[in-house]
Design a protein around this motif. Structure first.
Motif, mmCIF file in Angstrom:
data_model
loop_
_atom_site.group_PDB
_atom_site.id
_atom_site.type_symbol
_atom_site.label_atom_id
_atom_site.label_comp_id
_atom_site.label_asym_id
_atom_site.label_seq_id
_atom_site.Cartn_x
_atom_site.Cartn_y
_atom_site.Cartn_z
ATOM 1 N N MET A 232 31.235 39.668 -80.203
ATOM 2 C CA MET A 232 31.980 38.499 -80.673
ATOM 3 C C MET A 232 31.870 37.184 -81.588
ATOM 4 O O MET A 232 30.819 37.456 -81.771
ATOM 5 N N ASN A 233 32.347 36.376 -82.185
ATOM 6 C CA ASN A 233 31.540 36.031 -83.032
ATOM 7 C C ASN A 233 31.417 34.973 -82.359
ATOM 8 O O ASN A 233 31.898 34.369 -81.713
ATOM 9 N N ARG A 234 30.405 34.339 -83.191
ATOM 10 C CA ARG A 234 29.507 33.285 -81.741
ATOM 11 C C ARG A 234 31.149 31.712 -82.126
ATOM 12 O O ARG A 234 31.452 30.969 -81.202
ATOM 13 N N LYS A 235 31.521 31.218 -83.179
ATOM 14 C CA LYS A 235 32.682 30.148 -83.667
ATOM 15 C C LYS A 235 33.616 30.748 -82.708
ATOM 16 O O LYS A 235 34.429 29.754 -81.269
ATOM 17 N N LEU A 236 33.777 31.457 -82.510
ATOM 18 C CA LEU A 236 34.824 31.967 -80.995
ATOM 19 C C LEU A 236 34.734 31.850 -79.339
ATOM 20 O O LEU A 236 35.112 31.240 -79.067
ATOM 21 N N HIS A 237 33.589 32.007 -79.960
ATOM 22 C CA HIS A 237 32.717 31.760 -78.375
ATOM 23 C C HIS A 237 32.648 30.176 -77.792
ATOM 24 O O HIS A 237 32.812 29.430 -76.606
ATOM 25 N N ARG A 238 32.343 29.745 -79.102
ATOM 26 C CA ARG A 238 32.500 28.561 -78.471
ATOM 27 C C ARG A 238 33.691 27.364 -79.240
ATOM 28 O O ARG A 238 34.029 26.802 -77.581
ATOM 29 N N VAL A 239 34.434 28.067 -79.101
ATOM 30 C CA VAL A 239 36.160 27.516 -79.183
ATOM 31 C C VAL A 239 36.193 27.852 -77.671
ATOM 32 O O VAL A 239 37.562 27.004 -77.156
ATOM 33 N N LEU A 240 36.293 29.373 -77.524
ATOM 34 C CA LEU A 240 36.784 29.396 -75.581
ATOM 35 C C LEU A 240 35.688 28.411 -74.833
ATOM 36 O O LEU A 240 36.770 28.546 -73.852
ATOM 37 N N ASP A 241 34.605 28.602 -74.662
ATOM 38 C CA ASP A 241 34.575 27.493 -74.278
ATOM 39 C C ASP A 241 34.230 25.897 -74.150
ATOM 40 O O ASP A 241 35.236 25.864 -73.141
ATOM 41 N N GLU A 242 35.093 25.608 -75.250
ATOM 42 C CA GLU A 242 35.688 24.693 -75.114
ATOM 43 C C GLU A 242 36.821 24.194 -74.928
ATOM 44 O O GLU A 242 37.198 22.780 -74.087
ATOM 45 N N ILE A 243 37.318 25.393 -74.708
ATOM 46 C CA ILE A 243 38.912 25.188 -73.932
ATOM 47 C C ILE A 243 38.465 25.990 -73.040
ATOM 48 O O ILE A 243 39.807 24.526 -71.540
ATOM 49 N N GLN A 244 37.626 25.951 -72.416
ATOM 50 C CA GLN A 244 37.428 25.852 -70.885
ATOM 51 C C GLN A 244 37.091 24.739 -70.555
ATOM 52 O O GLN A 244 37.847 23.930 -69.237
ATOM 53 N N LYS A 245 36.302 24.205 -70.975
ATOM 54 C CA LYS A 245 35.532 22.854 -70.920
ATOM 55 C C LYS A 245 36.927 22.045 -71.027
ATOM 56 O O LYS A 245 37.065 20.910 -69.854
ATOM 57 N N THR A 246 38.059 22.325 -71.481
ATOM 58 C CA THR A 246 39.409 21.177 -72.032
ATOM 59 C C THR A 246 40.452 21.104 -70.509
ATOM 60 O O THR A 246 40.401 20.600 -70.029
ATOM 61 N N GLU A 247 40.290 22.311 -70.720
ATOM 62 C CA GLU A 247 41.244 22.618 -69.382
ATOM 63 C C GLU A 247 40.634 22.177 -67.768
ATOM 64 O O GLU A 247 41.604 22.237 -66.798
ATOM 65 N N ARG A 248 39.312 22.051 -67.385
ATOM 66 C CA ARG A 248 38.909 21.827 -66.385
ATOM 67 C C ARG A 248 39.023 20.364 -66.683
ATOM 68 O O ARG A 248 39.228 19.483 -65.801
ATOM 69 N N LYS A 249 38.693 19.471 -67.298
ATOM 70 C CA LYS A 249 38.814 17.899 -67.904
ATOM 71 C C LYS A 249 39.947 17.852 -67.326
ATOM 72 O O LYS A 249 40.588 16.461 -66.529
ATOM 73 N N ILE A 250 41.387 18.146 -67.747
ATOM 74 C CA ILE A 250 42.478 18.294 -67.694
ATOM 75 C C ILE A 250 43.103 18.661 -66.680
ATOM 76 O O ILE A 250 43.025 17.609 -65.201
#
Length: 109
Positions: free
Chosen positions: A1-19
């Protein structure tokens, strides 16, 4: 998969955990605020130094709506006064308004 997509998906997971963490924190803060409000209410009622029967009559009157306390307007209240002093004064005045019940000497508790 695309690195940018991985970073965005990781950022989404971190943000969801923080929320989720912040929502839990908010829930705890709301519970704490309610507990502190309850403590303040109990402290205010107890400071009225009413005997058990008069306190019960006052509380019943408040619940039934036969004893009313005027709402404190935020604009009229100085910033340093939270309104609790005025609430206590109003409750003291309200205790004089509560009518005595007739024939409560034989009433069972």
């Amino acid at each position: 998969m695309n690195r940018k997509l991985h970073r965005v998906l990781d950022e989404i997971q971190k943000t969801e955990r923080k929320i989720a963490e912040w929502q839990e924190h908010l829930k705890e803060l709301k519970l704490l605020a309610e507990q502190l409000e309850n403590q303040e209410i109990v402290k205010t009622i107890r400071s009225m130094k009413l005997d058990s029967r008069r306190m019960l009559e006052l509380l019943e009157g408040l619940q039934e709506g036969s004893v009313c306390l005027p709402l404190i307007d935020q604009e009229e209240t100085p910033v340093q006064n939270s309104g609790l002093d005025k609430l206590a004064d109003n409750m003291k005045q309200a205790q004089e308004i509560v009518p005595e019940r007739e024939g409560n000497e034989n009433e069972e508790i």
